[in-house]
Design a protein around this motif. Sequence first.
Motif, PDB file in Angstrom:
ATOM      1  N   GLU A 152       0.836  -1.181   0.000  1.00  0.00           N
ATOM      2  CA  GLU A 152       0.000   0.000   0.000  1.00  0.00           C
ATOM      3  C   GLU A 152       0.880   1.243   0.000  1.00  0.00           C
ATOM      4  OE1 GLU A 152      -3.447   1.713   2.949  1.00  0.00           O
ATOM      5  OE2 GLU A 152      -2.467  -0.171   3.416  1.00  0.00           O
ATOM      6  N   ARG A 200       2.670   9.131  -2.355  1.00  0.00           N
ATOM      7  CA  ARG A 200       2.904   9.020  -3.790  1.00  0.00           C
ATOM      8  C   ARG A 200       3.041  10.432  -4.347  1.00  0.00           C
ATOM      9  NH1 ARG A 200       0.390   5.210  -6.949  1.00  0.00           N
ATOM     10  NH2 ARG A 200      -1.280   4.953  -5.437  1.00  0.00           N
ATOM     11  N   ILE A 208       3.586  12.667  -7.957  1.00  0.00           N
ATOM     12  CA  ILE A 208       3.518  12.571  -9.418  1.00  0.00           C
ATOM     13  C   ILE A 208       3.989  13.886 -10.027  1.00  0.00           C
ATOM     14  CG2 ILE A 208       1.983  12.277 -11.393  1.00  0.00           C
ATOM     15  CD1 ILE A 208       0.191  10.641  -9.371  1.00  0.00           C
ATOM     16  N   GLU A 225       7.043   6.514  -4.993  1.00  0.00           N
ATOM     17  CA  GLU A 225       6.039   5.808  -4.184  1.00  0.00           C
ATOM     18  C   GLU A 225       6.718   5.290  -2.935  1.00  0.00           C
ATOM     19  OE1 GLU A 225       3.597   2.772  -5.795  1.00  0.00           O
ATOM     20  OE2 GLU A 225       2.759   4.090  -7.332  1.00  0.00           O
ATOM     21  N   GLY A 242       3.375  18.173   3.313  1.00  0.00           N
ATOM     22  CA  GLY A 242       2.317  19.176   3.252  1.00  0.00           C
ATOM     23  C   GLY A 242       2.729  20.464   3.933  1.00  0.00           C
ATOM     24  N   TYR A 268       0.117  12.627  -3.025  1.00  0.00           N
ATOM     25  CA  TYR A 268      -0.952  11.874  -2.391  1.00  0.00           C
ATOM     26  C   TYR A 268      -0.437  11.296  -1.087  1.00  0.00           C
ATOM     27  CZ  TYR A 268      -3.280  12.043  -6.909  1.00  0.00           C
ATOM     28  OH  TYR A 268      -3.876  12.479  -8.070  1.00  0.00           O
ATOM     29  N   ASP A 325      -1.703   8.670   1.694  1.00  0.00           N
ATOM     30  CA  ASP A 325      -2.762   7.698   1.923  1.00  0.00           C
ATOM     31  C   ASP A 325      -3.853   7.844   0.853  1.00  0.00           C
ATOM     32  OD1 ASP A 325      -3.305   5.546   3.398  1.00  0.00           O
ATOM     33  OD2 ASP A 325      -3.997   6.597   5.191  1.00  0.00           O
ATOM     34  N   GLU A 326      -3.427   8.032  -0.397  1.00  0.00           N
ATOM     35  CA  GLU A 326      -4.319   8.150  -1.551  1.00  0.00           C
ATOM     36  C   GLU A 326      -5.156   9.425  -1.562  1.00  0.00           C
ATOM     37  OE1 GLU A 326      -3.763   6.209  -3.887  1.00  0.00           O
ATOM     38  OE2 GLU A 326      -2.654   4.651  -2.844  1.00  0.00           O
ATOM     39  N   VAL A 327      -4.825  10.397  -0.743  1.00  0.00           N
ATOM     40  CA  VAL A 327      -5.560  11.658  -0.757  1.00  0.00           C
ATOM     41  C   VAL A 327      -4.664  12.744  -1.342  1.00  0.00           C
ATOM     42  CG1 VAL A 327      -6.667  13.411   0.661  1.00  0.00           C
ATOM     43  CG2 VAL A 327      -6.890  11.000   1.259  1.00  0.00           C
ATOM     44  N   ASP A 328      -5.199  13.445  -2.350  1.00  0.00           N
ATOM     45  CA  ASP A 328      -4.456  14.554  -2.955  1.00  0.00           C
ATOM     46  C   ASP A 328      -4.461  15.722  -1.973  1.00  0.00           C
ATOM     47  OD1 ASP A 328      -3.462  16.621  -4.384  1.00  0.00           O
ATOM     48  OD2 ASP A 328      -4.972  16.569  -5.980  1.00  0.00           O
ATOM     49  N   GLN A 334      -6.028  19.277  -2.465  1.00  0.00           N
ATOM     50  CA  GLN A 334      -7.472  19.522  -2.428  1.00  0.00           C
ATOM     51  C   GLN A 334      -8.015  19.698  -1.010  1.00  0.00           C
ATOM     52  OE1 GLN A 334      -9.373  16.423  -4.654  1.00  0.00           O
ATOM     53  NE2 GLN A 334      -8.373  17.070  -6.543  1.00  0.00           N
ATOM     54  N   LEU A 335      -7.149  19.647  -0.020  1.00  0.00           N
ATOM     55  CA  LEU A 335      -7.633  19.758   1.358  1.00  0.00           C
ATOM     56  C   LEU A 335      -7.803  21.222   1.757  1.00  0.00           C
ATOM     57  CD1 LEU A 335      -5.368  17.095   3.087  1.00  0.00           C
ATOM     58  CD2 LEU A 335      -7.625  16.798   2.076  1.00  0.00           C
ATOM     59  N   LEU A 359      -4.490  16.547   9.000  1.00  0.00           N
ATOM     60  CA  LEU A 359      -3.493  15.650   8.413  1.00  0.00           C
ATOM     61  C   LEU A 359      -2.140  15.805   9.100  1.00  0.00           C
ATOM     62  CD1 LEU A 359      -3.153  13.992   5.428  1.00  0.00           C
ATOM     63  CD2 LEU A 359      -1.622  15.907   5.110  1.00  0.00           C
TER      64      LEU A 359
END
Lengths: 217, 246
Positions: free
Chosen positions: B4, B8, B10, B32, B58, B68, B70-73, B76-77, B85
């Motif tokens: 998992e 990540r 990009i 990753e 962040g 990302y 934990d798969e959250v961009d 966008q928060l 976070l």
Amino acid sequence: MATRVPEKKKIGKQLTLPLSHAFNMSMRSIKIRFGRSIIVTMSIVLGIAFLMSILSSNAFTAGILEKGPENIKITIQQNLEEIRIRQLWLVSLSLIVCVVGIVNAMLMAVTERSREIGTMKCLGALDKFIVELFIIESSMQGFVGSIIGVIFGTLATFFVYVLRYKGLIWHIFPAGLLLKYSLFSILLGVLISVIGAIYPAYVSAKLEPAEAIRREV
Amino acid sequence: MPREAIVRTIGLKKTFLLGKIPLNVLKGIDLEIYRGEYISIMGPSGSGKTTLFNMIGGLDKPTEGKVYIDEVDIAQLDAYELAWLRCRKIGYIFQTFNLIPVMTALENVMLPMIFGGMEMDEAMNKAKELLETVGLGARLHHKPFELSGGQQQRVAIARALANDPAIILADEPTGNLDLKTGKEIIHLLKEMNRNKEVSIITATHDLKMLDVSDRVIWIRDGMIERIEDRENLQIKVGEVEGEEAG
């Protein structure tokens, strides 16, 4: 793989802490940084004391004009125009000195804590919590400093007038006017302190934490 | 079960303005990092590792590209989610320790828990436990300036673990420590990595880190030069030292 849709549900929202937390933390910060707090408070005391000495001198003159004996009144009235202009000039000057002094002290005190602000953001502090912290801290310093300043300023002028007019001063004592000027000075002291602290605190809180930490003062 | 990805990135790019001249510090990083890994980001100073570290945590916004966690961009928060976070998912450790100078060790460790809404008593008990874990059970009420560098960094580690984060980000955690203390801190981090299953990401140029890292990401001039697993590492250490010296 690069196009996987993010799931937002894994993220929660940070709680807003009750004001009492910010209050306790500010009080402790003032207490522990006592030396630094004293210096900042002293500059508030000086600014307000200067302002208040000019204002109370105004008040005493007004008192003499109202209730004083004729011979003194006449000497004052002869020069009234000149005295008015000089007083106006002195009051504006003392206001400027007071504002600049306090804002400068607050700016320095808060800006040098930029790293601390950045660190708190890393630990999960909300921007508004940080701003609250500094509002409370600076208004406390402003309040205490202004009260002491008012006392010093009034006393200083009072002694000058006692020396010059002796017992007469009790007869013309302008209590109402002095109270009005004192309240004005305290209000102004608190207001300027808060404004002087809020601006750098807000700037640091709005920065990305990395920048706030990196910022050298 | 596939591994998992906890972090990540990009096409991560970051440009700073030096006066009017744009400086490309990161030039497109794809990365990753998996849950439970111990990662070292290595590279000479000025290679962009701290910048990369700040993006992953962040703590700064990329000019281009996505992060990302934990798969959250994280772009966008909103402010509340981002604070959440930083409070719960990530623990930060800095080269300069960054403890709050007016607070005791205990209070420093309690702070993230208080921000997270935990009750005082509960936070205090947990902070005590954590400080005992890092070997500072006897120094709970000392202020940062009464502690040595190594001790301060231990407090910082305890603080980073306060809300059981999924990731610990450590920027040059041994940079201000002597050799022996540095080793102790590295082993403490490794221990936490094993016992608490927290992913550890360090930006460093401390070669002692190589021993404990699962993977090493080499950064040079804002690009990933190569990524190595630990098995392949040992042989290269000599060569690396040569590079660092040059």
